[in-house]
Motif scaffolding. Structure first.
Motif, PDB file in Angstrom:
ATOM      1  N   ALA A  36       2.331  11.063  11.522  1.00 14.73           N
ATOM      2  CA  ALA A  36       2.044  11.352  10.119  1.00 14.73           C
ATOM      3  C   ALA A  36       3.318  11.710   9.372  1.00 14.73           C
ATOM      4  O   ALA A  36       3.520  11.287   8.221  1.00 14.73           O
ATOM      5  CB  ALA A  36       1.025  12.484  10.021  1.00 14.73           C
ATOM      6  N   ALA A  37       4.199  12.482  10.017  1.00 18.62           N
ATOM      7  CA  ALA A  37       5.460  12.854   9.366  1.00 18.62           C
ATOM      8  C   ALA A  37       6.311  11.629   9.069  1.00 18.62           C
ATOM      9  O   ALA A  37       6.938  11.532   8.003  1.00 18.62           O
ATOM     10  CB  ALA A  37       6.226  13.838  10.249  1.00 18.62           C
ATOM     11  N   ASP A  38       6.335  10.663   9.998  1.00 21.14           N
ATOM     12  CA  ASP A  38       7.092   9.430   9.769  1.00 21.14           C
ATOM     13  C   ASP A  38       6.557   8.680   8.555  1.00 21.14           C
ATOM     14  O   ASP A  38       7.324   8.190   7.709  1.00 21.14           O
ATOM     15  CB  ASP A  38       7.004   8.505  10.991  1.00 21.14           C
ATOM     16  N   ILE A  39       5.228   8.570   8.486  1.00 25.61           N
ATOM     17  CA  ILE A  39       4.629   7.802   7.390  1.00 25.61           C
ATOM     18  C   ILE A  39       4.834   8.520   6.066  1.00 25.61           C
ATOM     19  O   ILE A  39       5.130   7.880   5.033  1.00 25.61           O
ATOM     20  CB  ILE A  39       3.135   7.558   7.663  1.00 25.61           C
ATOM     21  N   ILE A  40       4.698   9.847   6.055  1.00 26.07           N
ATOM     22  CA  ILE A  40       4.940  10.603   4.823  1.00 26.07           C
ATOM     23  C   ILE A  40       6.367  10.378   4.333  1.00 26.07           C
ATOM     24  O   ILE A  40       6.622  10.226   3.133  1.00 26.07           O
ATOM     25  CB  ILE A  40       4.651  12.094   5.057  1.00 26.07           C
ATOM     26  N   ALA A  41       7.317  10.338   5.257  1.00 26.20           N
ATOM     27  CA  ALA A  41       8.721  10.183   4.882  1.00 26.20           C
ATOM     28  C   ALA A  41       9.084   8.755   4.497  1.00 26.20           C
ATOM     29  O   ALA A  41       9.868   8.537   3.558  1.00 26.20           O
ATOM     30  CB  ALA A  41       9.615  10.657   6.027  1.00 26.20           C
ATOM     31  N   MET A  78       0.828  -1.187   0.000  1.00 26.08           N
ATOM     32  CA  MET A  78       0.000   0.000   0.000  1.00 26.08           C
ATOM     33  C   MET A  78       0.874   1.253   0.000  1.00 26.08           C
ATOM     34  O   MET A  78       2.054   1.218   0.335  1.00 26.08           O
ATOM     35  CB  MET A  78      -0.931   0.001   1.205  1.00 26.08           C
ATOM     36  N   GLY A  79       0.252   2.384  -0.350  1.00 27.94           N
ATOM     37  CA  GLY A  79       0.967   3.658  -0.431  1.00 27.94           C
ATOM     38  C   GLY A  79       0.328   4.715   0.435  1.00 27.94           C
ATOM     39  O   GLY A  79      -0.065   5.782  -0.053  1.00 27.94           O
ATOM     40  N   LEU A  80       0.205   4.439   1.740  1.00 30.53           N
ATOM     41  CA  LEU A  80      -0.402   5.403   2.660  1.00 30.53           C
ATOM     42  C   LEU A  80       0.349   6.733   2.655  1.00 30.53           C
ATOM     43  O   LEU A  80      -0.253   7.800   2.829  1.00 30.53           O
ATOM     44  CB  LEU A  80      -0.433   4.813   4.068  1.00 30.53           C
ATOM     45  N   ALA A  81       1.655   6.705   2.449  1.00 27.27           N
ATOM     46  CA  ALA A  81       2.438   7.942   2.454  1.00 27.27           C
ATOM     47  C   ALA A  81       1.913   8.946   1.441  1.00 27.27           C
ATOM     48  O   ALA A  81       1.882  10.150   1.709  1.00 27.27           O
ATOM     49  CB  ALA A  81       3.909   7.626   2.174  1.00 27.27           C
ATOM     50  N   GLN A  82       1.476   8.471   0.264  1.00 26.33           N
ATOM     51  CA  GLN A  82       1.009   9.389  -0.770  1.00 26.33           C
ATOM     52  C   GLN A  82      -0.298  10.064  -0.361  1.00 26.33           C
ATOM     53  O   GLN A  82      -0.473  11.269  -0.569  1.00 26.33           O
ATOM     54  CB  GLN A  82       0.823   8.660  -2.098  1.00 26.33           C
ATOM     55  N   GLU A  83      -1.222   9.310   0.208  1.00 16.42           N
ATOM     56  CA  GLU A  83      -2.487   9.918   0.637  1.00 16.42           C
ATOM     57  C   GLU A  83      -2.234  10.991   1.699  1.00 16.42           C
ATOM     58  O   GLU A  83      -2.819  12.089   1.650  1.00 16.42           O
ATOM     59  CB  GLU A  83      -3.444   8.857   1.178  1.00 16.42           C
TER      60      GLU A  83
END
Length: 557
Positions: A424-429, A290-295
């Protein structure tokens, strides 16, 4: 006697050739992950972001399974459920196809005079009224008599999914203005002015890509003309847009910025801001990641753009499509990665995303109103075909049970903490690619509390479960006894898909099989409700959380 018997049994087993050697060696239990919930530490309101849904095929609204699902959506939430659909103004015969629908509300006679026919549109909105849900009225697309583009009118999936001239700007804005005024006046007369004034009117869909066959300047003209027409009929109507694609991409970000600049300069009416946020799953060697970071990147960038305009910072934000990827009508037969939609991965992903939407809104200081799931149902298709839908042939999929869980989160969000919670910052990165995200979202009010716990990883590959040591603190002194109801979504609970697979994946289930599927389709308890006795305002609980699972612990006193 018990000790002697046990010893004799062990001696008997060990004396059998090869048996002792074949017995499995006990494996060490995984170390529990500790999560603390502090009911006495509020962190923000728990807006019901979940109670919004949408779909391309407006004509499914009036079909058998569509009507039934609308009622289910109404019944899952204690708040109004909002529904958004495409093609409310498109010309056609009212027969749905993938990514296509129509109402034929507007046409013209031989002399070019307008002809209005509301029977299909009324059927759609009557179904909303009958189910008790609230329309979010997306004003689009262009009736055939008003299109400015050349070429075929209709969208044809997959060859020209958004290629029809139905997406072109109107060739006559005077007639477009009259169309909008007439439609809004009709809705107000049929459903009541006060009722319709409470609806959200959104102008178009994703005008930064070929859903709009025009320029940004032409969209701004469309927006100004449309909202002025709505307000001329209902001065108190709530109008907004621009429903762009994700601001994590260049086109979505630039268009949203230009739109906000335009509204700021012209003072055009704007009561809410909408944009979309989508993940980006991939598949390699048959394995979905999955690509949760993009969302979350889309959400983060969009919130930052809005926060950069102080005059708009307090306006409600509607993520009018917020999903793990972009095409609800693309089944897993088209894109094998979309198989994630059938099972427990989809709700686990959504739980992980849901908490971070609150986190990002808090960080940017913006007013997030809604996370609209672009998912409904696809009438008469194969069972579990892998569309992004909530129900398949009337059988609820596990994702619908996430929304049932989310509806139990009420009151105020309270603090949670744990060593495997990703920010959220961790997941985005980095995404959720190393350690799983084992975390919680909790709420409380005067009568009770709810704690959602999940074990999520971007990768769908099998993995062992993890025990969770959950400590709930801050219970009021009046809560001498607390009732616990533990709901679960995993491969064995609240999961009609795995039940269907166990049957041999029948495409023509017998009445008995269908009854069994529907019995497994709803939100299920992990155990019977039980009463707890807090000590010092604290309750300790132990959960066994399989990978890609979600629990909802409802406590009341």
């Amino acid at each position: 006697m018990r000790t002697l018997a046990a010893g004799l049994l062990a001696l008997s087993l060990s004396s059998r050739p090869g048996l002792a050697q074949s017995m499995p060696t006990p494996q060490p239990m995984p170390t529990p992950v500790s999560i603390t919930v502090d009911l006495a530490h509020p962190v923000g309101p728990a807006h019901p972001l979940y109670a919004w849904f949408g779909y391309d095929e407006a004509n499914y609204t009036t079909m058998r399974d569509g009507r039934a699902l609308l009622t289910e959506l109404h019944d899952l939430a204690p708040v109004p459920v909002h529904i958004r659909t495409h093609h409310l103004l498109s010309s056609g015969d009212g027969v749905a196809a993938l990514k296509w629908s129509s109402t034929n509300v507007y046409s013209e006679d031989a002399a070019g005079n307008p002809v209005y026919d509301f029977h299909i549109l009324d059927g759609i909105f009557d179904a909303y009224r009958d189910a008790g849900v609230v329309p979010m009225v997306e004003l689009g697309f262009t009736p055939k008599a008003l299109v400015s583009g050349a070429g075929p009118y209709e969208d044809v999936y997959p060859d020209a999914a958004i290629g029809g001239t139905v997406h072109s700007p109107p060739k006559d804005y005077t007639k477009w203005r009259a169309l909008i005024r007439t439609v809004v006046a009709h809705l107000a007369d049929r459903y009541g002015r006060q009722t319709v004034a409470g609806w959200y009117f959104e102008v178009w869909n994703e005008p930064d890509i070929p859903y709009w066959h025009g320029t940004p300047a032409q969209y701004f003209q469309l927006y100004d003309t449309t909202v002025a027409a709505v307000r001329s009929v209902l001065p108190q109507a709530k109008v907004g847009g621009p429903a762009t694609t994700g601001p994590g991409g260049a086109s979505g970000a630039q268009f949203l910025k230009d739109f906000l600049d335009h509204v700021a300069a012209t003072r055009a009416p704007l009561d809410f801001i909408s944009f979309h946020a989508k993940g980006q799953p991939t598949i390699q060697d048959g394995q979905v990641t999955m690509g949760l970071a993009q969302e979350l990147t889309d959400v983060d960038k969009g919130f930052a753009l809005i926060a950069g305009h102080p005059e708009f910072r307090s306006l409600p934000i509607i993520l009018s499509e917020a999903d793990p990827e972009g095409c609800a009508a693309c089944s897993m037969t088209v894109n094998p990665a979309n198989a994630y939609r059938n099972g427990a991965l989809y709700p686990a992903y959504t739980a992980a995303a849901y908490k971070r939407l609150f986190e990002l809104a808090d960080r940017h200081g913006v007013n997030l109103l809604a996370m609209l799931s672009w998912s409904f149902e696809f009438e008469g298709r194969a069972y579990f075909e892998g569309f992004r839908d909530l129900s398949t042939n009337g059988v609820d999929k596990p994702i619908l049970n996430f929304f049932r869980m989310a509806a139990m989160l009420r009151g105020t969000r309270v603090a949670t903490a744990g060593p495997q919670s990703h920010t959220a910052a961790d997941i985005i990165a980095h995404g959720v690619r190393d350690a799983p995200d084992i975390d919680a979202l909790a709420t409380a009010d005067a009568r009770g509390a709810a704690v959602m716990v999940w074990n999520y990883h971007d990768e769908a590959k099998p993995a062992g479960g993890t025990p969770v040591a959950l400590t709930i603190t801050g219970l009021p002194k009046t809560a001498a006894r607390v009732r616990l109801s533990h709901y679960r979504i995993d491969d064995r609970h609240s999961n009609a898909y795995t039940a269907w697979q166990a049957m041999g994946s029948p495409q023509n289930p017998t009445p008995a099989q269908l009854a069994e599927l529907k019995g497994q389709a709803g939100l299920q308890l992990m155990e019977s409700p039980r009463w707890l006795a807090p000590s010092g305002g604290t309750v300790p609980l132990t959960l066994d959380m399989p990978r890609q699972s979600v629990s909802l612990l409802a406590l009341d006193w």
